[in-house]
Design a protein around this motif. Structure first.
Motif, mmCIF file in Angstrom:
data_model
loop_
_atom_site.group_PDB
_atom_site.id
_atom_site.type_symbol
_atom_site.label_atom_id
_atom_site.label_comp_id
_atom_site.label_asym_id
_atom_site.label_seq_id
_atom_site.Cartn_x
_atom_site.Cartn_y
_atom_site.Cartn_z
ATOM 1 N N PHE A 41 70.392 45.751 65.011
ATOM 2 C CA PHE A 41 71.448 46.110 65.958
ATOM 3 C C PHE A 41 71.598 45.111 67.116
ATOM 4 O O PHE A 41 72.723 44.697 67.433
ATOM 5 N N PRO A 42 70.493 44.697 67.777
ATOM 6 C CA PRO A 42 70.649 43.741 68.892
ATOM 7 C C PRO A 42 71.267 42.411 68.460
ATOM 8 O O PRO A 42 71.870 41.714 69.286
ATOM 9 N N LEU A 43 71.125 42.050 67.186
ATOM 10 C CA LEU A 43 71.736 40.815 66.682
ATOM 11 C C LEU A 43 73.209 41.030 66.345
ATOM 12 O O LEU A 43 74.034 40.130 66.520
ATOM 13 N N ILE A 44 73.528 42.244 65.872
ATOM 14 C CA ILE A 44 74.897 42.545 65.456
ATOM 15 C C ILE A 44 75.815 42.764 66.655
ATOM 16 O O ILE A 44 76.942 42.260 66.687
ATOM 17 N N TYR A 45 75.332 43.504 67.639
ATOM 18 C CA TYR A 45 76.185 43.968 68.743
ATOM 19 C C TYR A 45 76.993 42.846 69.410
ATOM 20 O O TYR A 45 78.206 43.005 69.611
ATOM 21 N N PRO A 46 76.379 41.716 69.773
ATOM 22 C CA PRO A 46 77.167 40.669 70.455
ATOM 23 C C PRO A 46 78.271 40.070 69.586
ATOM 24 O O PRO A 46 79.227 39.489 70.111
ATOM 25 N N LEU A 47 78.152 40.201 68.263
ATOM 26 C CA LEU A 47 79.124 39.590 67.351
ATOM 27 C C LEU A 47 80.322 40.479 67.077
ATOM 28 O O LEU A 47 81.329 40.018 66.517
ATOM 29 N N VAL A 48 80.213 41.744 67.463
ATOM 30 C CA VAL A 48 81.228 42.722 67.068
ATOM 31 C C VAL A 48 82.523 42.515 67.843
ATOM 32 O O VAL A 48 82.532 42.402 69.064
ATOM 33 N N SER A 49 83.628 42.474 67.084
ATOM 34 C CA SER A 49 84.971 42.401 67.661
ATOM 35 C C SER A 49 85.952 42.823 66.573
ATOM 36 O O SER A 49 85.576 43.019 65.414
ATOM 37 N N PHE A 50 87.223 42.955 66.940
ATOM 38 C CA PHE A 50 88.246 43.280 65.950
ATOM 39 C C PHE A 50 88.310 42.205 64.864
ATOM 40 O O PHE A 50 88.412 42.509 63.674
ATOM 41 N N ARG A 51 88.252 40.954 65.282
ATOM 42 C CA ARG A 51 88.381 39.850 64.323
ATOM 43 C C ARG A 51 87.210 39.804 63.355
ATOM 44 O O ARG A 51 87.407 39.621 62.145
ATOM 45 N N THR A 52 85.999 39.945 63.875
ATOM 46 C CA THR A 52 84.837 39.872 62.977
ATOM 47 C C THR A 52 84.807 41.071 62.029
ATOM 48 O O THR A 52 84.335 40.954 60.893
ATOM 49 N N PHE A 53 85.334 42.217 62.492
ATOM 50 C CA PHE A 53 85.395 43.370 61.579
ATOM 51 C C PHE A 53 86.366 43.103 60.437
ATOM 52 O O PHE A 53 86.071 43.446 59.276
ATOM 53 N N ILE A 54 87.518 42.508 60.743
ATOM 54 C CA ILE A 54 88.482 42.177 59.691
ATOM 55 C C ILE A 54 87.861 41.221 58.681
ATOM 56 O O ILE A 54 88.015 41.384 57.462
ATOM 57 N N VAL A 55 87.132 40.219 59.188
ATOM 58 C CA VAL A 55 86.451 39.267 58.300
ATOM 59 C C VAL A 55 85.441 39.988 57.424
ATOM 60 O O VAL A 55 85.353 39.754 56.206
ATOM 61 N N LEU A 56 84.660 40.886 58.034
ATOM 62 C CA LEU A 56 83.658 41.652 57.283
ATOM 63 C C LEU A 56 84.321 42.541 56.240
ATOM 64 O O LEU A 56 83.858 42.624 55.090
ATOM 65 N N LEU A 57 85.426 43.200 56.615
ATOM 66 C CA LEU A 57 86.125 44.095 55.693
ATOM 67 C C LEU A 57 86.686 43.338 54.495
ATOM 68 O O LEU A 57 86.554 43.776 53.344
ATOM 69 N N ILE A 58 87.298 42.189 54.754
ATOM 70 C CA ILE A 58 87.846 41.368 53.659
ATOM 71 C C ILE A 58 86.723 40.850 52.763
ATOM 72 O O ILE A 58 86.826 40.891 51.525
ATOM 73 N N SER A 59 85.630 40.396 53.384
ATOM 74 C CA SER A 59 84.494 39.876 52.614
ATOM 75 C C SER A 59 83.896 40.959 51.726
ATOM 76 O O SER A 59 83.597 40.721 50.545
ATOM 77 N N ALA A 60 83.727 42.164 52.289
ATOM 78 C CA ALA A 60 83.166 43.277 51.520
ATOM 79 C C ALA A 60 84.106 43.663 50.380
ATOM 80 O O ALA A 60 83.648 43.958 49.253
#
Length: 322
Positions: free
Chosen positions: A143-162
């Motif tokens: 979680f401490p590594l993920i939290y700073p990376l979280v944003s709308f854009r990174t979620f879209i990237v994650l969703l498309i990748s998944a």
């Protein structure tokens, strides 16, 4: 006008926060019904009760943000692990004893260590105990590594990748317990996105979040159609996770039609979800090891779960009084 919209956003988030235990309870109930479906094979709708796992991880991702912002990283890790590991260790020890006595499994000190530390999830020792709590440990530690990376854009990237991964990769090569975890990463991530969108809650941030979950649900509909038309296959674990926002909204809306007693009971299930979950998976393990079949399997499944939930309910309110 802007202040009016922002005031509505604040009320919406306040309402969501107040209903988190209720929504967790409904999620836990959905999981119990799914496990009942496995035991019985009855009502078809229960087949997709594992959507409760998706909503629970979404709510967990959201809730962890509050703890993370109030504590140091070490304090955050300690508090999270103290919450789940003592209960999990007790369950893992009991499950190991049952495996040895009823399942005729061989055991070593290393196997026991792997079982009680969730290392058995990675097939490096012991045997499979539970995928969900092993996944929670991964989410807590990362979680401490993920939290700073979280944003709308990174979620879209994650969703498309998944989506690309579960659409085109041959997942038959991956054990189901890993698919269960991988398919839930986006919804856990989405919970953190919602926290960041609602801190502080504004009309624009919640509107953007609404667009985000709309895209997510539309993607789920598209992939479902591709499944139906046999163009390509996407695992139901990932597909169902895309509909999770709809499940949350429906449950939230249905609350107003429930009696106070039912609402309080579901809030209790949310507050004690870990204990109820462990009691439930223990019941499943016991029925598997003693080879109980239908129609007795469902009857014993219901009986044991009612007994365990009754005991947990009694101790829950006893603790609250003291």
């Amino acid at each position: 006008m802007c202040e009016k919209y922002n005031s509505s956003a604040v009320k919406c988030i306040d309402s969501f926060n107040k209903n988190r235990s209720f929504l967790m309870g409904v999620s836990m109930l959905a999981v119990l019904l799914f496990h009942a479906y496995i035991a019985w094979g009855g009502l078809f709708i229960f087949k997709y009760g594992f959507i409760g796992v998706d909503s629970f991880l979404f709510l967990s991702g959201y809730g962890l943000c509050f703890s993370y912002k109030k504590n140091s990283i070490w304090s955050f890790w300690l508090r999270r692990l103290k919450r789940i590991m003592p209960k999990y260790i007790v369950y893992a020890i009991v499950a190991t004893i049952l495996g040895v006595t009823l399942g005729n499994k061989n055991i070593s000190i290393w196997d026991l260590f792997c079982n009680i530390t969730t290392l058995s999830y990675y097939n490096i020792g012991g045997w499979f105990i539970d995928w969900y709590l092993a996944a929670l440990v991964i989410f807590y530690l990362s979680f401490p590594l993920i939290y700073p990376l979280v944003s709308f854009r990174t979620f879209i990237v994650l969703l498309i990748s998944a989506s690309l991964f579960f659409t085109f990769y041959n997942i038959s090569e991956i054990e189901w317990k890993y698919i269960c975890f991988l398919a839930r990463i986006p919804v856990f991530y989405l919970g953190i996105v919602m926290y960041k969108s609602s801190t502080p809650p504004t009309y624009n941030s919640l509107r953007n979040f609404s667009w985000l979950i709309t895209v997510m649900v539309c993607l789920g509909i598209f992939l479902l159609l591709m499944n139906i038309l046999n163009i390509f296959y996407v695992t139901s674990f990932f597909l169902t996770s895309l509909y999770m926002p709809v499940f949350i909204i429906i449950c939230w809306w249905l609350k107003k039609f429930l009696t106070i007693k039912i609402v309080h009971f579901l809030e209790f299930m949310g507050a004690e979800s870990l204990m109820i979950y462990l009691a439930n998976v223990f019941t499943q393990l016991f029925l598997d090891l003693v080879h109980v079949h239908n129609p007795y399997r469902l009857m014993i499944y219901i009986f044991l779960n009612v007994v365990f939930i009754g005991i947990i309910y009694k101790f829950h309110f006893k603790r609250r009084k003291t």
